[in-house]
Design an enzyme around this catalytic site. Structure first.
Site, PDB file in Angstrom:
ATOM      1  N   GLY A 268      -7.180   2.370  -0.754  1.00 21.98           N
ATOM      2  CA  GLY A 268      -8.186   2.256  -1.859  1.00 21.98           C
ATOM      3  C   GLY A 268      -9.195   0.882  -1.640  1.00 21.98           C
ATOM      4  O   GLY A 268     -10.043   1.513  -1.335  1.00 21.98           O
TER       5      GLY A 268
ATOM      6  N   LYS B 240      -2.432  -6.876  -6.950  1.00 21.55           N
ATOM      7  CA  LYS B 240      -1.554  -5.576  -6.924  1.00 21.55           C
ATOM      8  C   LYS B 240      -0.328  -5.884  -7.668  1.00 21.55           C
ATOM      9  O   LYS B 240      -0.469  -6.150  -8.385  1.00 21.55           O
ATOM     10  CB  LYS B 240      -0.475  -5.485  -5.575  1.00 21.55           C
ATOM     11  CG  LYS B 240      -0.216  -6.614  -4.986  1.00 21.55           C
ATOM     12  CD  LYS B 240       1.048  -6.898  -3.890  1.00 21.55           C
ATOM     13  CE  LYS B 240       2.020  -7.026  -3.921  1.00 21.55           C
ATOM     14  NZ  LYS B 240       2.676  -7.698  -2.933  1.00 21.55           N
TER      15      LYS B 240
ATOM     16  N   LEU C 286      -0.698   2.213   5.001  1.00 20.28           N
ATOM     17  CA  LEU C 286      -2.076   3.460   5.586  1.00 20.28           C
ATOM     18  C   LEU C 286      -2.382   3.548   3.967  1.00 20.28           C
ATOM     19  O   LEU C 286      -2.918   4.968   3.723  1.00 20.28           O
ATOM     20  CB  LEU C 286      -1.394   4.212   6.118  1.00 20.28           C
ATOM     21  CG  LEU C 286      -0.986   3.364   7.396  1.00 20.28           C
ATOM     22  CD1 LEU C 286      -0.539   4.933   8.731  1.00 20.28           C
ATOM     23  CD2 LEU C 286      -2.185   3.178   8.263  1.00 20.28           C
TER      24      LEU C 286
ATOM     25  N   PHE D 105       7.831 -14.071   5.342  1.00 16.55           N
ATOM     26  CA  PHE D 105       7.409 -12.656   5.627  1.00 16.55           C
ATOM     27  C   PHE D 105       7.179 -12.352   4.278  1.00 16.55           C
ATOM     28  O   PHE D 105       6.739 -11.072   3.891  1.00 16.55           O
ATOM     29  CB  PHE D 105       7.411 -12.247   6.555  1.00 16.55           C
ATOM     30  CG  PHE D 105       7.670 -12.556   8.371  1.00 16.55           C
ATOM     31  CD1 PHE D 105       6.484 -12.605   8.880  1.00 16.55           C
ATOM     32  CD2 PHE D 105       8.286 -12.881   8.545  1.00 16.55           C
ATOM     33  CE1 PHE D 105       5.719 -13.465  10.003  1.00 16.55           C
ATOM     34  CE2 PHE D 105       8.144 -13.487   9.786  1.00 16.55           C
ATOM     35  CZ  PHE D 105       7.235 -14.299  10.292  1.00 16.55           C
TER      36      PHE D 105
ATOM     37  N   ARG E 290      -5.528 -13.331  -7.086  1.00  9.08           N
ATOM     38  CA  ARG E 290      -6.581 -14.552  -5.874  1.00  9.08           C
ATOM     39  C   ARG E 290      -7.079 -12.849  -4.981  1.00  9.08           C
ATOM     40  O   ARG E 290      -6.225 -12.410  -4.917  1.00  9.08           O
ATOM     41  CB  ARG E 290      -5.350 -15.605  -5.173  1.00  9.08           C
ATOM     42  CG  ARG E 290      -5.455 -17.098  -5.910  1.00  9.08           C
ATOM     43  CD  ARG E 290      -4.770 -17.478  -5.437  1.00  9.08           C
ATOM     44  NE  ARG E 290      -3.149 -17.438  -5.032  1.00  9.08           N
ATOM     45  CZ  ARG E 290      -2.339 -17.918  -4.780  1.00  9.08           C
ATOM     46  NH1 ARG E 290      -2.245 -19.026  -4.183  1.00  9.08           N
ATOM     47  NH2 ARG E 290      -1.151 -17.155  -4.760  1.00  9.08           N
TER      48      ARG E 290
ATOM     49  N   THR F 105       1.972 -21.361   6.125  1.00  5.47           N
ATOM     50  CA  THR F 105       0.730 -20.354   6.741  1.00  5.47           C
ATOM     51  C   THR F 105       0.215 -21.460   7.982  1.00  5.47           C
ATOM     52  O   THR F 105      -0.990 -22.069   6.478  1.00  5.47           O
ATOM     53  CB  THR F 105       0.330 -19.473   6.373  1.00  5.47           C
ATOM     54  OG1 THR F 105       1.634 -18.452   5.638  1.00  5.47           O
ATOM     55  CG2 THR F 105      -0.493 -18.266   7.222  1.00  5.47           C
TER      56      THR F 105
ATOM     57  N   CYS G 228      -3.225 -14.260   0.886  1.00  4.52           N
ATOM     58  CA  CYS G 228      -2.338 -13.981   1.905  1.00  4.52           C
ATOM     59  C   CYS G 228      -3.340 -13.477   3.100  1.00  4.52           C
ATOM     60  O   CYS G 228      -4.516 -14.038   3.773  1.00  4.52           O
ATOM     61  CB  CYS G 228      -1.385 -13.328   2.046  1.00  4.52           C
ATOM     62  SG  CYS G 228       0.020 -14.055   1.102  1.00  4.52           S
TER      63      CYS G 228
ATOM     64  N   VAL H 170       6.603 -18.780  -1.393  1.00  2.00           N
ATOM     65  CA  VAL H 170       7.436 -19.226  -0.437  1.00  2.00           C
ATOM     66  C   VAL H 170       8.206 -20.329  -0.713  1.00  2.00           C
ATOM     67  O   VAL H 170      10.048 -19.926  -0.572  1.00  2.00           O
ATOM     68  CB  VAL H 170       6.310 -19.729   0.484  1.00  2.00           C
ATOM     69  CG1 VAL H 170       7.425 -19.956   1.924  1.00  2.00           C
ATOM     70  CG2 VAL H 170       5.878 -18.267   1.562  1.00  2.00           C
TER      71      VAL H 170
HETATM   72  C1  UGA Z   1       0.993  -9.865   2.561  1.00  2.00           C
HETATM   73  C2  UGA Z   1       2.035  -9.453   3.629  1.00  2.00           C
HETATM   74  O1  UGA Z   1       2.576  -8.027   3.056  1.00  2.00           O
HETATM   75  C3  UGA Z   1       3.514 -10.471   3.672  1.00  2.00           C
HETATM   76  O2  UGA Z   1       4.551  -9.448   4.440  1.00  2.00           O
HETATM   77  C4  UGA Z   1       3.193 -11.950   3.563  1.00  2.00           C
HETATM   78  O3  UGA Z   1       3.904 -12.697   3.574  1.00  2.00           O
HETATM   79  C5  UGA Z   1       2.280 -12.402   2.639  1.00  2.00           C
HETATM   80  O4  UGA Z   1       0.917 -11.475   2.761  1.00  2.00           O
HETATM   81  C6  UGA Z   1       1.302 -14.046   3.074  1.00  2.00           C
HETATM   82  O5  UGA Z   1       1.395 -14.208   4.187  1.00  2.00           O
HETATM   83  O6  UGA Z   1       2.337 -14.445   2.148  1.00  2.00           O
HETATM   84  P1  UGA Z   1       1.185 -10.098  -0.309  1.00  2.00           P
HETATM   85  O7  UGA Z   1      -0.455 -10.441  -0.502  1.00  2.00           O
HETATM   86  O8  UGA Z   1       1.953  -9.948  -1.353  1.00  2.00           O
HETATM   87  O9  UGA Z   1       1.938  -9.966   1.026  1.00  2.00           O
HETATM   88  O10 UGA Z   1       0.839  -7.737  -0.715  1.00  2.00           O
HETATM   89  P2  UGA Z   1       0.504  -6.605   0.152  1.00  2.00           P
HETATM   90  O11 UGA Z   1       1.374  -5.942  -0.772  1.00  2.00           O
HETATM   91  O12 UGA Z   1       0.693  -6.907   1.434  1.00  2.00           O
HETATM   92  O13 UGA Z   1      -0.912  -6.527   0.215  1.00  2.00           O
HETATM   93  C7  UGA Z   1      -2.243  -6.724   0.128  1.00  2.00           C
HETATM   94  C8  UGA Z   1      -3.551  -6.539  -0.716  1.00  2.00           C
HETATM   95  O14 UGA Z   1      -3.455  -4.855  -0.011  1.00  2.00           O
HETATM   96  C9  UGA Z   1      -3.073  -5.820  -2.077  1.00  2.00           C
HETATM   97  O15 UGA Z   1      -4.587  -6.359  -2.792  1.00  2.00           O
HETATM   98  C10 UGA Z   1      -2.887  -4.248  -1.789  1.00  2.00           C
HETATM   99  O16 UGA Z   1      -3.220  -3.331  -2.708  1.00  2.00           O
HETATM  100  C11 UGA Z   1      -3.954  -4.118  -0.295  1.00  2.00           C
HETATM  101  N1  UGA Z   1      -2.698  -2.517   0.048  1.00  2.00           N
HETATM  102  C12 UGA Z   1      -1.542  -3.094   0.788  1.00  2.00           C
HETATM  103  C13 UGA Z   1      -3.873  -1.750   0.135  1.00  2.00           C
HETATM  104  O17 UGA Z   1      -4.772  -1.690   0.024  1.00  2.00           O
HETATM  105  N2  UGA Z   1      -2.930  -0.086   0.823  1.00  2.00           N
HETATM  106  C14 UGA Z   1      -1.887  -0.850   1.131  1.00  2.00           C
HETATM  107  O18 UGA Z   1      -1.781   0.360   1.950  1.00  2.00           O
HETATM  108  C15 UGA Z   1      -0.601  -1.823   1.320  1.00  2.00           C
END
Ligand code: UGA
Length: 444
Positions: A262, A329, A259, A161, A336, A127, A269, A14
């Site tokens: 996985g 990811k 959606l 975000f 983490r 946050t 986060c 951030v």
């Molecule tokens: C998330 C939010 O998407 C951001 O908007 C927010 O600012 C951030 O947290 C935060 O609070 O700092 P992030 O944790 O970087 O972002 O990553 P995401 O892309 O949201 O993925 C989070 C997890 O969900 C990953 O393990 C990913 O593989 C999983 N995921 C995501 C799924 O299993 N399915 C999906 O459709 C999307």
């Protein structure tokens, strides 16, 4: 205030991505850290973590003299007009957030404000649960500065975000900016800082801004969990959950994002923030049965993935698994709450051995476990002579692996996909035994 000068306390995703974006929008920005090597490296244009495109932009801003690093909060705050608190708020064992870094930075700011004449604006961006800015940060600022908020200095809360892996894109092109303001004057200054950002801006009270962040992350985590739950239902019906969610997401009221079923959500986060808002809600007597279920289901999902693995290959004793992707990811070295850890632990409990490949995350994954995992330099090395392959994080380089590679390198051409990295039809057509979360029950 002529040209607004910005202090960013914290050099995580951030702080640094945001700081780079302020610099790019023409505001001289200093980011601070408690780690001297991070500040030193930033001044050479080197960020402290991997994030696509960040290094080149940071370098450009440092060379232009718009961005720099420091370990000195006091001097940095003195030389700024607006200070953003962007320090970490990691989870404590009870799920609540550790606010010690927020408190320390608030003390530093208060100490500087004591002898600062201009109307300095303090912005919390970490946050933090509703009430933290007003009940924790504000009193510390007033105590250490001996000044009054709204009269002598301003206060805002401005949640972030951005997504890791897309931090540069998201901080330069946010889809909205939320400004929680104690006083209108401070909100106006923040709106000026963000005037070059082309997106809706919403102003509200500080507590609402704090809760918007938790509500947004909780809803995204819930969407994922919903898809994960339907993955199990789909498997029983021999239906592809990705088709089901495609059909669902075409409804404009729902949209197709988040959606993707996985092996569960990880990262710094979603797990932390959902846990924190649940812990706080319980404390204040608000029930959270939906979010409790989200957290519970997210722990089941990696175990369900191992059940799919066992169902496909049978007894795991003595089997070698090519494990692809350790980060939570793709496009990040962050591990983490990565789902790789519970999956690998269970694979070892079941008697398997793991040869892992990840393009970036070894140095952050290795300290998480003592298990005798072999960390391979290339995906080819991981696949070579392994009994089957498992995908936990769908880096592009992993998605680019061809069916022939699986066939020639693995002992058995079996791919078990936790992230829907491949087109199932393509793999099956090429003679691969393909199983995945939310894919049909059988290879038929
Ligand atoms: C998330 C939010 O998407 C951001 O908007 C927010 O600012 C951030 O947290 C935060 O609070 O700092 P992030 O944790 O970087 O972002 O990553 P995401 O892309 O949201 O993925 C989070 C997890 O969900 C990953 O393990 C990913 O593989 C999983 N995921 C995501 C799924 O299993 N399915 C999906 O459709 C999307």
């Amino acid at each position: 205030m002529e040209k607004i000068r910005i202090a960013v306390l914290g050099m995580g995703y951030v702080g640094l991505a945001g700081g780079m974006a302020y610099a790019k929008h023409g505001f001289k920005t200093i980011c601070t850290t408690t780690t001297p090597s991070k500040a030193k490296n930033l001044n050479k244009g080197i960020p402290p973590f991997y994030e696509p495109e960040l290094e080149e932009l940071v370098k450009e801003m440092v060379e232009k003299g718009m961005l720099s690093g420091s370990t000195n909060n006091i001097e940095t705050i003195k030389e700024s007009d607006v200070t953003f608190i962007c320090v970490g708020t990691p989870s404590l064992p009870d799920g609540s957030a550790d606010l010690s870094a927020v408190k320390d930075t608030a003390k530093d700011i208060g100490t500087v404000l004591k002898n600062k004449d201009d109307y300095h604006i303090v912005v919390t961006k970490s946050t933090i649960v509703p009430g933290t800015t007003e009940n924790l940060v504000l009193p510390i600022l007033e105590k250490y500065s001996n000044k009054k908020v709204g009269r002598d200095f301003g206060l805002c809360m401005n949640p972030e975000f951005l997504r890791q892996g897309q931090a540069v894109h998201d901080s330069l092109n946010p889809d909205r900016i939320v400004i929680g303001e104690y006083d209108k004057k401070s909100g106006d200054v923040l709106e000026r800082i963000y005037s070059g950002y082309d997106c809706p801006k919403m102003r509200c009270e500080i507590r609402a801004a704090e809760l918007i962040k938790y509500a947004a992350n909780s809803l995204l985590a819930t969407k994922i969990t919903f898809a994960n739950e339907f993955s199990r239902i789909s498997e029983k019906f021999n239906i592809d959950v990705y088709k089901v969610m495609k059909g669902v997401g075409l409804d404009f009221r729902i949209n197709p994002m988040f959606l993707n079923a996985g092996c569960g959500f990880g990262g710094s986060c979603f797990p932390k923030d959902v846990n924190a808002i649940v812990a706080l809600s319980k404390k204040i007597g608000a029930e959270t049965p939906l979010l409790d279920a989200v957290l519970y289901t997210n722990e089941l999902q990696p175990m369900h993935f191992v059940d799919i693995i066992k169902d496909t290959v049978g007894d795991l004793r003595g089997k070698t698994v090519a494990f692809l992707g350790l980060s939570f990811k793709p496009d990040t070295d962050d591990t983490r709450a990565t789902r790789a850890l519970p999956i690998i632990k269970r694979l070892y409990q079941e008697g398997a051995h793991v040869k892992a490949y990840d393009p970036k995350a070894y140095y952050k994954f290795k300290p998480l476990t003592d298990l005798p995992i072999e960390y391979m330099d290339t995906w080819e090395d991981a696949l070579k002579n392994a009994d089957f392959a498992v995908v936990q994080s769908d880096w592009q380089v992993i998605k680019d692996i061809k069916p022939e590679d699986f066939k020639t390198l693995l002992r058995n051409p079996i791919v078990i996909d936790g992230r829907r990295s491949y087109d199932p039809e393509e793999l099956i057509k090429n003679g691969i035994t393909y199983r995945a979360i939310g894919w049909k029950n059988l290879n038929d």
